[in-house]
Every structure is written in C-alpha cells, then in structure tokens.
Design an enzyme around this catalytic site. Structure first.
Site, mmCIF file in Angstrom:
data_model
loop_
_atom_site.group_PDB
_atom_site.id
_atom_site.type_symbol
_atom_site.label_atom_id
_atom_site.label_comp_id
_atom_site.label_asym_id
_atom_site.label_seq_id
_atom_site.Cartn_x
_atom_site.Cartn_y
_atom_site.Cartn_z
ATOM 1 N N GLU A 94 0.806 -1.228 0.000
ATOM 2 C CA GLU A 94 0.000 0.000 0.000
ATOM 3 C C GLU A 94 0.840 1.281 0.000
ATOM 4 O O GLU A 94 0.612 2.191 0.796
ATOM 5 C CB GLU A 94 -0.965 -0.008 1.187
ATOM 6 C CG GLU A 94 -1.930 -1.188 1.156
ATOM 7 C CD GLU A 94 -2.847 -1.238 2.373
ATOM 8 O OE1 GLU A 94 -2.821 -0.299 3.193
ATOM 9 O OE2 GLU A 94 -3.574 -2.239 2.513
ATOM 10 N N ASN A 128 1.962 -5.236 -3.154
ATOM 11 C CA ASN A 128 0.565 -5.514 -2.817
ATOM 12 C C ASN A 128 -0.170 -4.203 -2.526
ATOM 13 O O ASN A 128 0.357 -3.323 -1.845
ATOM 14 C CB ASN A 128 0.527 -6.421 -1.574
ATOM 15 C CG ASN A 128 -0.858 -6.961 -1.274
ATOM 16 O OD1 ASN A 128 -1.456 -7.636 -2.101
ATOM 17 N ND2 ASN A 128 -1.357 -6.690 -0.082
ATOM 18 N N HIS A 165 -10.773 -6.120 -2.195
ATOM 19 C CA HIS A 165 -11.833 -5.891 -1.202
ATOM 20 C C HIS A 165 -12.987 -5.200 -1.937
ATOM 21 O O HIS A 165 -13.023 -3.971 -2.055
ATOM 22 C CB HIS A 165 -11.315 -5.014 -0.061
ATOM 23 C CG HIS A 165 -10.193 -5.629 0.720
ATOM 24 N ND1 HIS A 165 -10.334 -6.806 1.425
ATOM 25 C CD2 HIS A 165 -8.906 -5.220 0.911
ATOM 26 C CE1 HIS A 165 -9.183 -7.100 2.020
ATOM 27 N NE2 HIS A 165 -8.299 -6.153 1.720
ATOM 28 N N GLU A 214 -6.335 -10.675 -1.033
ATOM 29 C CA GLU A 214 -7.108 -10.409 0.183
ATOM 30 C C GLU A 214 -8.603 -10.357 -0.134
ATOM 31 O O GLU A 214 -9.323 -9.466 0.320
ATOM 32 C CB GLU A 214 -6.661 -9.085 0.825
ATOM 33 C CG GLU A 214 -5.196 -9.045 1.182
ATOM 34 C CD GLU A 214 -4.781 -7.739 1.863
ATOM 35 O OE1 GLU A 214 -3.587 -7.415 1.829
ATOM 36 O OE2 GLU A 214 -5.645 -7.044 2.431
ATOM 37 N N ASP A 273 -12.437 -10.364 -0.434
ATOM 38 C CA ASP A 273 -13.719 -10.454 0.257
ATOM 39 C C ASP A 273 -14.691 -9.529 -0.480
ATOM 40 O O ASP A 273 -14.285 -8.512 -1.019
ATOM 41 C CB ASP A 273 -13.628 -10.117 1.754
ATOM 42 C CG ASP A 273 -12.847 -8.851 2.067
ATOM 43 O OD1 ASP A 273 -12.246 -8.780 3.158
ATOM 44 O OD2 ASP A 273 -12.832 -7.917 1.234
#
Length: 682
Positions: free
Chosen positions: A177, A220, A257, A285, A287
């Site tokens: 990030e 990432n 996400h 990651e 979801d």
C-alpha cells in the site's frame, strides 16, 4: 503497393464450382506452438474435478488460500475448514512489523511461527505479509527523523525477518500500500516516503532479493483492480519501470476488497496487463460485501482466464472472522457452513461442489451442437452524397462505456472502405449515424474486414483491417471516429508461405488475439488455408514472424475465410470458427476448440449437418430474411486483446442478405443481424 480487390467474383461462378465439388470435412492440421500453461496442461490430461478449493486450484497449477489468525487455530471448526479447503496460508497480522519487531532489534516470531508450523505440518504453503507498510508500524519507526537511520532499520527488518523464514515462504508482500488514493497515481505520505523518497520501494525489493533469492517478491495494494484508475496506472508504471531496469519484482498482489457488485468490468484486463510485464498476478485479500455468488464467480474466472494469475487468497475463513464481519463477505457463514458463493467459486475453478451440485452456478462450457434465434435486419447501408453503398458487412463489435461500438465494411461497385456506428441498445442500431472512416486518417482506398479491440498494455484501441496487406490504426478514444491514425502494416509484404499456397485465392480477414505472453495474427486465403504469425506481447504490433499454416482443408470451400478465435471464459479453452460455403452455395460457420491459441484444433460443430451457425440450426422469429450466416463476430465479455467470450448464451453479430439476390460479389446487398444462442450448456 497495389491493392487487391476483395473477392472479386460472381455468385454464379461460385455456384458453378460448388456443383462440381463434393463437400468433405477433413480434419484440421494443427501446428505445434508455444508451451501450454499449467491450466492448459490440466485440460489436456483430463484430471478429475476436485471438491475442495485448494485441491481444484492445484489442478491448474494455482493455489487457493486464506488469511489465518494464530489465536483461532484452536477453534476446531475454523481449523477444520482451513485444513480441508486451502493450500496456501497468509498470516493475517502475525508477520506485520508491530508484531515481529515491536521494539528496535527485538524480534518476536512466535505468533507467526505458530501459523507457519501448522501450515507446514499439513503441506500448505505460506505467503509472507508484509515487510514494509506505513500502517501497523511501531511508534519507534514512525518517529525516526533521519534517512540514514531509517534505511538501516528497514533493511535490517527485511533481512532478519526473511532470514528467519528462508526456504519456507512462497512469496513475500515486500511493500504494501505505498500508493495514495485519488487521481494522482502517486506514492502516499509515510515515514518511508518522506525520508527516503520514491526510491524506498526499490531499496526494499533489492534488499529482499539478497535476503532470500528463492522467494517471490510482490508489491501488494488495494483499489488497483480497475484498469482505468489513476492509482492502478501509477502502480503499473512502477512495475514496468522496475522490469525495464532489472529491479527484482516477481508478482503484484491485488487485494480485491470489493463491494457487492464484485470486480470492475476491467479487472481481467488489469490482471492480463500486469502479467504482460512479466510478473505473476495474485488476488491476495479477497472479500466481497454480501458475498454474491456471481461476484465471486466473476472474480475467480478473471484469474482463471489469465495464465499468470497464480492464485487467490480470501481474507478470512468464516464471516465472523472477517474484518468486515457485518457485511458477511466470505465463503463460509458464522457457523462454518458453505455459502452459495463457495459453490460458485469452486465451480469457476473447475471443480464439483460436493452434495450441492444441483444448486451451484452453471459450469461455463460449450455444447457439441448449437441452436440460434436470429433477429431481423438490424443495420443496413446508409448512402450519402459521396458514398453509394450496396452492402454493409464484416462487422466487429465491442461494448464499452454503456454503448455498442460497431465497425464494418461498406461495399459498392467502386470498392470497399470502413464505417463506424454506436448506440446504446440494439433497438437503436437502425437509426445510428454512419461515420465513414475514409474521412479520418485511415483515408480512401481499399480497406475492409475490420476487427476492433483494446490493447491494454498500451492503453490504445486497435482497428485491424485488410488493405491488400494486414494493416492497423490506433485510437485513444473508440467513440471518436476522427481519432484513428493512418494505416500501418504488420508485414513488409505477404509472407512467403502465403504466396506459395494462396493459388487463385485472396489474402483476407486478418484477426489478432493475445494471451498473457504472445499475440497471434491469423489470416485466410480463400484457398483452404488458415495462417498464423506470432510476436510477443511486449513487441506488438511489431515482430510478427514464424508464419505457419495453422489449419487447412483439401476442399477450399470448407475452410474458406472469416476466421475468429476467442478465449472461452471460465475454461482453459479457445474457440475457432471459420466461414465455409455449403453444398447449397450458402455461407455458414464451422467450429473447433483447443487448449492453446497455437492449436492443435479439435472439431466441435464442424459439418453442414451439425454446424456452428447455419440456416438449418437458426430460427427466425421475425421472418427469414437470409439463408447465409456470414462474416461477423461473437459478442465478447470484455474489450481487451484476449477476446474473451462468455459461453453462457452466445450472441453473434453477422451479415446476411436476401436469398434471391445475385450478381457481382462486391454489390451484393449484405445487411447485419444478431444471432442469440438458445441451447446454452450453462
């Protein structure tokens, strides 16, 4: 160069030749090409479908993992799902700086070791997350005030942590990030950025490579899934620069996400564009709010359609384990029961959900025979003061920004050129404005048989067409008909192998399709041959060499022209369709499949009795207006160079004409209609 007239022959002469010809369905001669991906190898060997996520992902050389908390390993339901379903493990917080090195020089690996030992004992691999991140950072690091100290601290943290897990970690999120949200595509402020500048990411990756040369090194981030976002483009520029300068980077992680709508429509384009730079891509990651089955299907299929997408990790196991627990975003409910999203994901991976097979999302597949409904005539020529048009034909089509964009040939006794029209709905097609592209830099003269696609690595639209050579123009805005560049040629001249085999045919119908490594240029010769040239994704549009005969038939009318090749979404399969001329003199399509763009090709629906698309397997609810199903294009699932189609209810924009029409081929009254498949196997 002298321009070759397209198919300058009469209908009568074709019928006369056909009367003396016995139709055959000879097998296609495939040519060996690029090595198959692990996923393609899986299809070829025909391994059995699995009933768990990790096992099924492994069959295509991928992984399916989960973020894991050490404190929950004692929960038998949690651990049971982890052990059964996943073949990759990411520590959720245990490898972050504030756990590993809470005070300077004092390293605590116990929580992460607990997860590592659990995974290793069960044959699961590990992703390391994360080494350098502005968040979950101890205050002693955040308060460092000089660059020399921070550089030393950062390198020591990377080296010590990676040394502890050397040989145990498949891939590390080296930097996490580092890019800011918003429209700038720049790095975010952080202690690392503020003191070390833009170069801190490169320093981190070079340090990591020295610490563990065998581990894959990843960058990432979140909100980099939409190809059109400035943040995505900022990361893309960094990775491209790193690869160009030899900075060690092996993979890019997309956190994914998502809201309840799932991935952006450009997500697969994003994955394939990064992969084209020479890095693996991973969904790290995942979801999705409310866990819609369709959204999980679309996300999984996007990965499966990109050979260098090596795996997917969901961020947690049960909804109650999620950092977004209130949105219920995962594959298992609070009690550990499989949700509909689980079945959809397993199916998209190619597996078979146990005990709930009937309730799963449909498997993406092609049937062995096809049935269609045809619209009436949707689009007809619109002559103007300077364009006396007889036929509208050879359409290519994409859906972009809420509109259909159609390019087609316009034919008349005086020759061929190209036209562009756009509209929101098919019901508006007949009234759409016709923009003649001879008014653009494409210019006048023989231009025909277009193909349009978005070449994501260059952020450009390409319009491929024939001019007597294989030519192309580019445009930054598909909706601007005046934005196309002047024609350029893919070849300096007709390749020798085509000259040697074309006979009395014509060199026609160029078609480009790319995978994650290479681009392929196909063309036909009206003499029973399909040709293929190849270049790398990085070299495109230059470097097309190694022209070979990709397929051939001793009856030239059985493998005539208008070849299309597509990637079949949700599978490791490509579809080839080729226009043929039947024993009745009418046009129709045959089809083949392969696990590789380079072939070999296996017949699917490839005869007059069992065609891909022909008048005998097409119904005309609005009235039969044609007996020819001729040159057109399948509706694609996206716009990019992979030419991916969704096999669930195919649609095909095609040319047809009044069965009683005749005369010179160039003046035949071709019109455009739309086929919709009525026997989906999904």
């Amino acid at each position: 160069m002298a321009l070759t007239p397209r198919r300058g022959r009469t209908r009568a002469s074709l019928l006369g030749l056909l009367a003396a010809t016995v139709m055959t369905t000879a097998g296609l001669a495939g040519t060996a090409g690029a090595a198959t991906s692990p996923a393609q190898a899986q299809t070829a060997t025909g391994s059995a479908k699995a009933s768990t996520l990790g096992a099924q992902a492994a069959q295509s050389g991928r992984y399916f993992g989960a973020a894991v908390a050490a404190g929950k390993l004692g929960d038998t339901t949690y651990a049971g799902i982890l052990n059964r379903e996943f073949n990759m493990v990411t520590p959720e917080n245990e490898m972050k700086w504030d756990t590993i090195e809470r005070s300077r020089g004092s390293f605590n690996f116990a929580p992460a070791d607990q997860i590592a030992n659990h995974a290793t004992s069960r044959g699961q691999r590990l992703r390391g997350h994360t080494l350098v991140w502005h968040s979950q950072l101890p205050s002693w690091v955040s308060s460092i005030g000089d660059a020399t100290t921070l550089r030393s601290v950062m390198k020591n943290h990377i080296t010590t942590t990676m040394a502890h897990y050397k040989g145990k970690i498949y891939a590390w999120d080296v930097v996490n990030e580092a890019f800011a949200d918003g429209g700038g595509g720049q790095h975010r402020p952080s202690v690392f950025q503020n003191l070390l500048g833009d170069g801190f990411i490169e320093e981190a990756f070079r340090t990591a490579r020295s610490a563990d040369p065998a581990a894959k090194l990843c960058y990432n981030d979140y909100n980099i899934e939409d190809w059109n976002a400035a943040k995505t483009q900022g990361v893309y520029r960094m990775v491209r620069d790193f690869k160009a300068r030899g900075v060690p980077i092996d993979c890019v992680g997309f956190q994914a996400h998502f809201g309840s709508g799932g991935p952006p429509t450009s997500f697969q384009t994003t994955l394939s564009s990064f992969a084209a730079l020479g890095v693996d891509v991973q969904i790290t990651e995942l979801d999705i709010a409310q866990a819609p089955a369709a959204a999980y299907t679309n996300t999984t299929r996007a990965c499966m359609n990109v050979p260098r997408c090596t795996g997917i990790t969901v961020w947690g196991i049960r909804d109650s384990d999620s950092w977004r627990a209130g949105e219920k975003p995962l594959l298992f409910d609070n009690n550990g029961n499989k949700k509909a999203a689980y079945n959809a994901t397993l199916t998209a991976l190619g597996g078979t959900p146990a005990a709930t097979k009937a309730a799963t999302s449909p498997t993406a597949s092609l049937p062995s025979s096809f049935k269609w409904n045809s619209s009436g005539i949707l689009m007809s020529p619109k002559p103007d003061a300077t364009h006396n048009i007889a036929g509208l034909k050879d359409p290519t089509v994409v859906r972009h920004n809420g509109k259909w964009h159609v390019f087609a040939s316009v034919a008349s006794a005086s020759g061929y050129n190209l036209v562009y029209l756009s509209f929101t709905d098919w019901s508006q097609a007949a009234s759409a404005t016709h923009h003649y592209l001879d008014r653009s830099a494409i210019g006048t003269g023989y231009r025909a048989a277009p193909q349009v696609f978005y070449f994501a690595p260059q952020n450009k639209w390409y319009l491929v067409y024939q001019t007597g050579n294989a030519s192309y123009s580019t445009n930054s805005d598909i909706s601007n008909p005046n934005g196309w560049s002047a024609p350029k040629n893919f070849y300096s001249a007709m390749p020798d192998i085509i000259k040697q085999n074309i006979g009395n045919g014509y060199w026609v119908d160029m078609w480009v399709i790319c995978d994650s490594a290479n681009c392929y240029l196909f063309s036909s010769d009206d003499n029973g041959h399909l040709y293929r040239s190849q270049t790398t994704l990085a070299q495109f549009p230059n470097g097309f060499t190694n022209t070979v005969i990709a397929a051939q038939d001793s009856n030239k009318y059985a493998l005539f022209e208008a070849s299309n090749i597509y990637k079949v979404q949700g599978s490791n399969q490509y579809l080839l369709i080729v226009e043929a001329i039947g024993s009745d003199g009418k046009r129709y399509f045959r089809s083949w499949t392969s696990s590789s763009i380079a072939g070999s090709w296996t017949q699917l629906a490839a005869s007059e009795a069992n065609p891909f698309a022909r008048a005998n397997n097409t119904a005309f609810p609005a009235g039969a207006w044609t007996k020819d199903i001729s040159h057109g294009e399948l509706i694609r699932a996206g716009t990019d160079q992979t030419l991916t189609i969704n096999p669930c209810q195919l649609q095909y924009l095609y040319q047809g004409m009044n069965p009683n029409a005749g005369g010179d081929y160039n003046t035949l009254p071709w019109r455009l209609g739309l086929l919709t498949q009525t026997n989906s196997a999904c």
